[in-house]
Scaffold this active site. Sequence first.
Site, PDB file in Angstrom:
ATOM      1  N   GLU A  36     119.565  89.633  55.488  1.00 10.93           N
ATOM      2  CA  GLU A  36     120.140  89.080  56.721  1.00 10.93           C
ATOM      3  C   GLU A  36     121.268  89.930  57.545  1.00 10.93           C
ATOM      4  O   GLU A  36     121.887  90.597  56.666  1.00 10.93           O
ATOM      5  CB  GLU A  36     121.039  87.901  56.179  1.00 10.93           C
ATOM      6  CG  GLU A  36     121.648  87.051  57.242  1.00 10.93           C
ATOM      7  CD  GLU A  36     122.946  86.101  56.698  1.00 10.93           C
ATOM      8  OE1 GLU A  36     123.234  86.120  55.337  1.00 10.93           O
ATOM      9  OE2 GLU A  36     123.481  85.279  57.473  1.00 10.93           O
ATOM     10  N   ARG A 260     118.564  91.734  40.187  1.00  9.90           N
ATOM     11  CA  ARG A 260     119.313  92.432  41.362  1.00  9.90           C
ATOM     12  C   ARG A 260     119.992  93.689  40.458  1.00  9.90           C
ATOM     13  O   ARG A 260     120.389  93.679  39.314  1.00  9.90           O
ATOM     14  CB  ARG A 260     120.367  91.804  42.127  1.00  9.90           C
ATOM     15  CG  ARG A 260     121.428  91.185  41.098  1.00  9.90           C
ATOM     16  CD  ARG A 260     122.616  90.255  41.828  1.00  9.90           C
ATOM     17  NE  ARG A 260     122.618  90.902  43.381  1.00  9.90           N
ATOM     18  CZ  ARG A 260     122.887  90.031  44.297  1.00  9.90           C
ATOM     19  NH1 ARG A 260     122.764  88.648  44.175  1.00  9.90           N
ATOM     20  NH2 ARG A 260     122.998  90.484  45.534  1.00  9.90           N
ATOM     21  N   LYS A 270     128.221  91.449  49.509  1.00 10.36           N
ATOM     22  CA  LYS A 270     128.654  91.599  51.099  1.00 10.36           C
ATOM     23  C   LYS A 270     130.137  91.287  51.319  1.00 10.36           C
ATOM     24  O   LYS A 270     130.637  91.830  52.408  1.00 10.36           O
ATOM     25  CB  LYS A 270     127.534  91.312  51.792  1.00 10.36           C
ATOM     26  CG  LYS A 270     126.504  92.328  52.117  1.00 10.36           C
ATOM     27  CD  LYS A 270     125.606  92.069  53.129  1.00 10.36           C
ATOM     28  CE  LYS A 270     124.281  90.925  52.620  1.00 10.36           C
ATOM     29  NZ  LYS A 270     123.375  91.100  53.800  1.00 10.36           N
TER      30      LYS A 270
END
Length: 559
Positions: A36, A260, A270
């Site tokens: 994104e 992850r 983020k």
Amino acid sequence: MSDDTESKLDFIRQIVADDIAAGTHGGRVQTRFPPEPNGYLHIGHAKSICLNFGIAKEFGGKCNLRFDDTNPQKEDVEYVESIQEDIRWLGFDWDELHFASDYFPQLYEWACDLIRKGLAYVDSQTTEEIRAGRGTATVPGTESPYRSRTVEENLDLFARMKAGEFEDGAHVLRAKVDMASPHLIMRDPLLYRIRHAHHHRTGDDWCIYPMYDYAHGQSDSLEEITHSICTLEFETHRPLYDWFIEQLGIFKSRQYEFARLNLTHCLMSKRKLLELVNAGVVDGWDDPRMPTICGFRRRGYTASSIRSFCKEIGVTRFNGLTDMVVLENSLRHELNQTAERRMAVLNPLKVVLTNYPEGQSELLDAVNNPEDESKGTRQVPFGRELYIERDDFLEDAPKKFFRLAPGREVRLRWGYFIRCDEVIKDADGNITELHCSYDPETKGGHAPDGRKVKGTIHWVSAEHAINTTVRLYDYLLAVENPADIPEGDNWRDALNPESLVELQDCKLEPSLKDAVPGEAIQFERLGYFVVDSKASSPEQPVFNRTVTLKDSWTKKSSQ
RNA sequence: UACCCCAUAGUGUAACGGUAGCACACCAGGUUUUGGUCCUGUUAGUCGAGGUUCGAAUCCUUGUGGGGUAACCA
């Protein structure tokens, strides 16, 4: 990267290999990396990039770059551009470039199809009512009072949502699945919300935007992605991912999840990284302390060391915590072979060689890289006044201290043996300089009489030194495990106050004036350094410490 | 106390029912004009309990521990 075929296949590569062997999709392999554009890529993304692009490369497949740009309020072209730059820097390139926003018309049509099939409806409850109606983990949800609207009514309302007749939040489109499902995600998930917002690509064409679940899987399907690889937190979304594909009767992409990356001393959210940038805690997304790709680049990391790191940590479904030293070692391993050596004194202490002729200087040969003879040698100026590292002198030295001390002899790297004769101090008792004598017979560092010295220290000629700034970086996070940081407003208390130490008046050997950003250099006995791409000028390079050398002395001496 | 996932040396990962390996870290030596590199060696592991099997890290049951999921974010 040449030994890829020798290494064991991780579980995802095994699935791909099995699919090829079974002839699934005719042996075709198509992956994608779907960021994104709402932030800069970080080291966690590097793991995903290496996986997706790596699989395509290794199995003769293709990998697309697709921006998951379905939320105009958080996304920006700045991120679109930085993401592409970072992927290329990491050494990968995409076969096709796509944007989920390119699929908005198709997604809209499919939504209408779902309505016609009685599988989607316009819900006019408030956010709070929808949330309350979803139930909890242990309590089933309740059906919306709008759930039984007719197909015609839904079609009409949805068209008017698209046409901009309603305010943000007035209606949403939901899938009609099962409000009592034990999978929370299946309790009539939202497909579309109204957002009168300007989109970085579609402008003001749309005021309804699809949700992730509705957009992502269908985008995969449109691109005929064979292996849709994502992280573990999307695992519970898989039933919905499959449900859309099934109901729409479209290409069957399959989703696979892996754990992850979690790194010690590293913030990987983020949202929090953005907060650090906005608050000015760091010098932008590419601050050398940031775990972003551009941060590591500015810090002096190489793309290949990040790639080999990703290979080393593997791909599993186990949610672990990887020690930062693994990444550091993968860099040291590479730079030891490739980085040229130079001498730099970070905390200078002046040395006067009392028996060296005044006004005289000479050039000494120094090896550029002992690991690589082809790098040759350079000449380093030597003179009567030198700087050495303050840490390399101890007035009251223990026996195992191999460096300089009163009456003791030490080797100057590529130079002479020197002996400390006198310690000069100021009125406060601070050591201001050392008076030493050199042995002219030991030029180059060998004594003709065969006597040995245990220590070799680095030095820089005072007359010829570059005087500049060097920045020492350390972990941004004081705590080892980022998961230990409590949620809330005080998470910034976990930051390391000494993550940046800027040293002025460092003394560098003159050849360092030619150093350029991106070129890793080893300052002998100190670490690997790189010219900062932002703070440097042609007249004065500013250096960043990328990583220290391993140091068994400070470890031993502190015990 | 719903659903899903995970559990192998300190850390990360192999072993596909048949000798538990590797890397990093650690510790101890050796080499060394970087207390770096390199070389050698040592320490150290299948979460517990049952079951299936000639044989289980691997399959089944169960317990324990950890993680994820209840945004009109992705």
